[in-house]
Design a protein around this motif. Structure first.
Motif, PDB file in Angstrom:
ATOM      1  N   GLN A 132     -42.220 -18.278  -7.573  1.00 57.75           N
ATOM      2  CA  GLN A 132     -42.541 -18.866  -8.869  1.00 57.75           C
ATOM      3  C   GLN A 132     -41.448 -19.841  -9.302  1.00 57.75           C
ATOM      4  OE1 GLN A 132     -43.377 -16.002 -11.949  1.00 57.75           O
ATOM      5  NE2 GLN A 132     -43.732 -17.576 -13.519  1.00 57.75           N
ATOM      6  N   ALA A 133     -40.183 -19.448  -9.065  1.00 57.13           N
ATOM      7  CA  ALA A 133     -39.065 -20.332  -9.409  1.00 57.13           C
ATOM      8  C   ALA A 133     -39.130 -21.623  -8.592  1.00 57.13           C
ATOM      9  CB  ALA A 133     -37.734 -19.615  -9.173  1.00 57.13           C
ATOM     10  N   LEU A 134     -39.480 -21.523  -7.315  1.00 55.64           N
ATOM     11  CA  LEU A 134     -39.582 -22.710  -6.465  1.00 55.64           C
ATOM     12  C   LEU A 134     -40.660 -23.670  -6.962  1.00 55.64           C
ATOM     13  CD1 LEU A 134     -39.128 -21.152  -2.903  1.00 55.64           C
ATOM     14  CD2 LEU A 134     -37.624 -22.849  -3.986  1.00 55.64           C
ATOM     15  N   ASP A 135     -41.796 -23.140  -7.402  1.00 51.50           N
ATOM     16  CA  ASP A 135     -42.857 -23.999  -7.936  1.00 51.50           C
ATOM     17  C   ASP A 135     -42.387 -24.736  -9.190  1.00 51.50           C
ATOM     18  OD1 ASP A 135     -44.603 -23.386  -5.926  1.00 51.50           O
ATOM     19  OD2 ASP A 135     -45.734 -21.886  -7.073  1.00 51.50           O
ATOM     20  N   ILE A 136     -41.668 -24.037 -10.054  1.00 50.95           N
ATOM     21  CA  ILE A 136     -41.145 -24.675 -11.264  1.00 50.95           C
ATOM     22  C   ILE A 136     -40.092 -25.708 -10.899  1.00 50.95           C
ATOM     23  CG2 ILE A 136     -39.848 -24.277 -13.391  1.00 50.95           C
ATOM     24  CD1 ILE A 136     -41.151 -21.484 -13.491  1.00 50.95           C
ATOM     25  N   MET A 137     -39.215 -25.376  -9.966  1.00 53.35           N
ATOM     26  CA  MET A 137     -38.180 -26.316  -9.524  1.00 53.35           C
ATOM     27  C   MET A 137     -38.802 -27.580  -8.926  1.00 53.35           C
ATOM     28  SD  MET A 137     -35.648 -23.450  -7.855  1.00 53.35           S
ATOM     29  CE  MET A 137     -34.764 -24.606  -6.810  1.00 53.35           C
ATOM     30  N   LYS A 138     -39.872 -27.412  -8.157  1.00 49.27           N
ATOM     31  CA  LYS A 138     -40.553 -28.567  -7.566  1.00 49.27           C
ATOM     32  C   LYS A 138     -41.132 -29.459  -8.648  1.00 49.27           C
ATOM     33  CE  LYS A 138     -44.253 -29.772  -4.332  1.00 49.27           C
ATOM     34  NZ  LYS A 138     -45.309 -29.232  -3.426  1.00 49.27           N
ATOM     35  N   HIS A 192     -30.722 -24.286 -18.857  1.00 47.62           N
ATOM     36  CA  HIS A 192     -32.021 -23.636 -18.996  1.00 47.62           C
ATOM     37  C   HIS A 192     -33.145 -24.627 -18.706  1.00 47.62           C
ATOM     38  CE1 HIS A 192     -35.592 -22.527 -21.491  1.00 47.62           C
ATOM     39  NE2 HIS A 192     -35.400 -21.366 -20.861  1.00 47.62           N
ATOM     40  N   VAL A 193     -34.142 -24.184 -17.973  1.00 47.18           N
ATOM     41  CA  VAL A 193     -35.268 -25.050 -17.609  1.00 47.18           C
ATOM     42  C   VAL A 193     -36.404 -24.828 -18.604  1.00 47.18           C
ATOM     43  CG1 VAL A 193     -36.983 -25.606 -15.833  1.00 47.18           C
ATOM     44  CG2 VAL A 193     -34.619 -25.051 -15.182  1.00 47.18           C
ATOM     45  N   ALA A 194     -36.832 -25.912 -19.217  1.00 44.68           N
ATOM     46  CA  ALA A 194     -37.899 -25.835 -20.221  1.00 44.68           C
ATOM     47  C   ALA A 194     -39.157 -25.221 -19.627  1.00 44.68           C
ATOM     48  CB  ALA A 194     -38.211 -27.232 -20.747  1.00 44.68           C
ATOM     49  N   GLY A 195     -39.781 -24.361 -20.408  1.00 49.26           N
ATOM     50  CA  GLY A 195     -41.009 -23.697 -19.964  1.00 49.26           C
ATOM     51  C   GLY A 195     -40.767 -22.299 -19.451  1.00 49.26           C
ATOM     52  N   ALA A 205     -36.343 -17.296 -15.060  1.00 47.87           N
ATOM     53  CA  ALA A 205     -35.486 -18.138 -15.888  1.00 47.87           C
ATOM     54  C   ALA A 205     -34.059 -18.148 -15.340  1.00 47.87           C
ATOM     55  CB  ALA A 205     -35.500 -17.630 -17.332  1.00 47.87           C
ATOM     56  N   ASN A 206     -33.578 -16.992 -14.876  1.00 51.06           N
ATOM     57  CA  ASN A 206     -32.231 -16.890 -14.324  1.00 51.06           C
ATOM     58  C   ASN A 206     -32.096 -17.726 -13.048  1.00 51.06           C
ATOM     59  OD1 ASN A 206     -30.032 -15.450 -12.565  1.00 51.06           O
ATOM     60  ND2 ASN A 206     -29.687 -14.693 -14.647  1.00 51.06           N
ATOM     61  N   ILE A 207     -33.097 -17.629 -12.158  1.00 55.00           N
ATOM     62  CA  ILE A 207     -33.050 -18.372 -10.893  1.00 55.00           C
ATOM     63  C   ILE A 207     -33.084 -19.879 -11.147  1.00 55.00           C
ATOM     64  CG2 ILE A 207     -34.322 -18.906  -8.783  1.00 55.00           C
ATOM     65  CD1 ILE A 207     -35.315 -16.007  -8.777  1.00 55.00           C
ATOM     66  N   THR A 208     -34.011 -20.334 -11.975  1.00 57.65           N
ATOM     67  CA  THR A 208     -34.161 -21.780 -12.189  1.00 57.65           C
ATOM     68  C   THR A 208     -32.946 -22.378 -12.892  1.00 57.65           C
ATOM     69  OG1 THR A 208     -35.432 -21.315 -14.209  1.00 57.65           O
ATOM     70  CG2 THR A 208     -36.688 -21.749 -12.189  1.00 57.65           C
ATOM     71  N   ALA A 209     -32.359 -21.653 -13.852  1.00 54.09           N
ATOM     72  CA  ALA A 209     -31.163 -22.155 -14.533  1.00 54.09           C
ATOM     73  C   ALA A 209     -29.999 -22.255 -13.553  1.00 54.09           C
ATOM     74  CB  ALA A 209     -30.813 -21.244 -15.707  1.00 54.09           C
TER      75      ALA A 209
END
Length: 228
Positions: A132-138, A192-195, A205-209
């Motif tokens: 899920q974090a990878l999809d948001i990061m992409k 922090h990554v929005a969304g 949230a922890n992974i994406t930040a």
């Protein structure tokens, strides 16, 4: 010697000229009397006009009257046809609008249904959090790979989203490292990554930040092989 004419016959008989004279005088007298009763009144004008119109219509030849009636009938038929055409156009427009509305609603439902089908469902475990974090990061343009994230997570927290480091220098300064990638609160807030959740313990949230921070400092989380 002239012949005598019986007096009774001469008194009772009038010549044709005399009869017309008498009739003319009587007609003129009646007309004068009618106008003298209500001189200048609108009612008299209306009656006179009506009588004149009636007289004119009766004086119009039958062929001309027929032509007038036919013309009126044609005009009425044309007006009726225009009204029918307008009603038909309005009905067609209403039906087209209703059809379009129904089609738009059907299309919207189809799109929503397809979107719901395409929406991925992530497992509530480390594998699901990373994916899920990878999809948001992409979507946000943050670099990183599954291997890079998994490797650093296992080193930092062994996959425990509630892990807290209470002994390192950050803890001594009052900002302990928290979560899967051991992020301190100031770093989490800054990157922090929005969304995503604003809760630092939230796995995604922890992974994406952390990945966002690593991208700004090291180019990618994949380039991190130790404490960062």
């Amino acid at each position: 010697m002239s012949k005598s004419v019986p007096s009774g016959h001469s008194r009772s008989s009038l010549t044709r000229a005399q009869k017309f004279s008498v009739a003319g005088v009587a007609t003129l007298g009646a007309a004068a009397l009618a106008f003298s009763v209500v001189p200048g009144s609108s009612e008299a004008d209306v009656r006179t006009e009506a009588l004149g119109t009636h007289a004119a219509s009766w004086s119009m030849p039958a062929q001309a009257q027929q032509a007038v009636h036919e013309n009126v009938s044609k005009q009425q038929a044309a007006a009726d046809k225009r009204a029918q055409d307008a009603a038909a156009r309005k009905k067609a427009e209403d039906e087209a609008a209703a059809k379009k509305k129904a089609e738009d609603e059907r299309r919207a439902k189809t799109v929503a249904s397809r979107a719901a089908v395409r929406k991925p469902v992530y497992a509530n475990n480390l594998d699901g959090w990373i994916r899920q974090a990878l999809d948001i990061m992409k979507a946000k343009g943050i670099p990183g790979s599954y291997e890079g994230l998994h490797r650093n997570i296992m080193r930092e927290s062994t996959g425990n989203p509630n892990a807290v480091n209470g002994w390192d220098i950050n803890a001594q300064r009052g900002t302990p490292s928290i979560g899967l990638l051991q992020v301190i609160q100031p770093t989490f807030t800054a990157y922090h990554v929005a969304g995503t959740s604003t809760n630092i313990y939230d796995p995604v949230a922890n992974i994406t930040a952390a990945a966002n921070y690593a991208a700004h400092r090291y180019g990618s989380i994949d380039n991190v092989n130790g404490a960062y």
